[in-house]
Design a protein around this motif. Sequence first.
Motif, short mmCIF file in Angstrom:
data_model
loop_
_atom_site.label_atom_id
_atom_site.label_comp_id
_atom_site.label_asym_id
_atom_site.label_seq_id
_atom_site.Cartn_x
_atom_site.Cartn_y
_atom_site.Cartn_z
N LYS A 53 15.32 4.47 -1.90
CA LYS A 53 16.42 4.05 -1.01
C LYS A 53 16.31 2.55 -0.67
CE LYS A 53 18.10 8.21 0.31
NZ LYS A 53 19.39 8.65 -0.04
N PHE A 54 15.08 2.10 -0.43
CA PHE A 54 14.86 0.68 -0.13
C PHE A 54 15.24 -0.18 -1.34
CE2 PHE A 54 12.20 -3.12 0.28
CZ PHE A 54 12.50 -3.51 1.58
N LYS A 112 17.41 -4.25 -3.56
CA LYS A 112 17.26 -4.65 -4.97
C LYS A 112 15.82 -4.98 -5.36
CE LYS A 112 21.77 -4.68 -5.47
NZ LYS A 112 22.30 -3.42 -5.02
N MET A 113 14.85 -4.46 -4.58
CA MET A 113 13.43 -4.60 -4.92
C MET A 113 12.66 -3.47 -4.26
SD MET A 113 12.35 -7.88 -2.59
CE MET A 113 13.81 -8.85 -2.85
N SER A 114 11.53 -3.12 -4.86
CA SER A 114 10.74 -2.01 -4.34
C SER A 114 9.83 -2.47 -3.21
CB SER A 114 9.90 -1.40 -5.47
OG SER A 114 8.92 -2.32 -5.87
N PHE A 115 9.11 -1.49 -2.62
CA PHE A 115 8.15 -1.81 -1.56
C PHE A 115 7.09 -2.79 -2.05
CE2 PHE A 115 8.50 2.35 1.10
CZ PHE A 115 9.62 1.85 1.73
N VAL A 116 6.62 -2.59 -3.26
CA VAL A 116 5.53 -3.42 -3.79
C VAL A 116 5.99 -4.87 -3.95
CG1 VAL A 116 3.99 -3.77 -5.75
CG2 VAL A 116 4.44 -1.46 -4.93
N VAL A 117 7.17 -5.06 -4.49
CA VAL A 117 7.68 -6.42 -4.70
C VAL A 117 7.97 -7.09 -3.37
CG1 VAL A 117 9.58 -7.76 -5.69
CG2 VAL A 117 8.62 -5.84 -6.96
N THR A 169 0.83 -1.21 0.00
CA THR A 169 0.00 0.00 0.00
C THR A 169 0.86 1.26 0.00
OG1 THR A 169 -1.69 -1.21 1.23
CG2 THR A 169 -1.86 1.19 1.20
N LEU A 170 1.88 1.29 0.85
CA LEU A 170 2.76 2.46 0.88
C LEU A 170 3.50 2.65 -0.44
CD1 LEU A 170 4.30 2.30 4.47
CD2 LEU A 170 2.57 3.89 3.60
N GLY A 171 3.91 1.56 -1.06
CA GLY A 171 4.58 1.65 -2.35
C GLY A 171 3.67 2.22 -3.42
#
Length: 114
Positions: free
Chosen positions: A50-51, A56-61, A29-31
Amino acid sequence: MKKRKINTTELVLYIMFGLVAIGGLVLVTLGMIGEYINVHHNVLRDADIKFAEAMKMSFVVFGSLLVFVGAVAASITLATFGHRAELESDRRARRLQRLALEDVQESVEESKID
């Protein structure tokens, strides 16, 4: 049918895996919010970048991965404890059958004595 008592370990595992899955949903949700919000200084998008650099992956992944891991772990826990409960009920049923058979044998022996 009699309700079975929930084991403390089982309850702790369900809560733990549920929290992992909820954490994953929060990250997803935040992604998405960070991706689609239009503000001058987007803190969520900066944190996602930054994450992504660090992991090597986004918030969603990462959030989707956490939801998947939580769901799989909870289903494994459910299957394991369900199998254990089924074994216990089978054991109880066999014991009751054995006791019933002993009662029948005792009554037959008593009728032979009379």
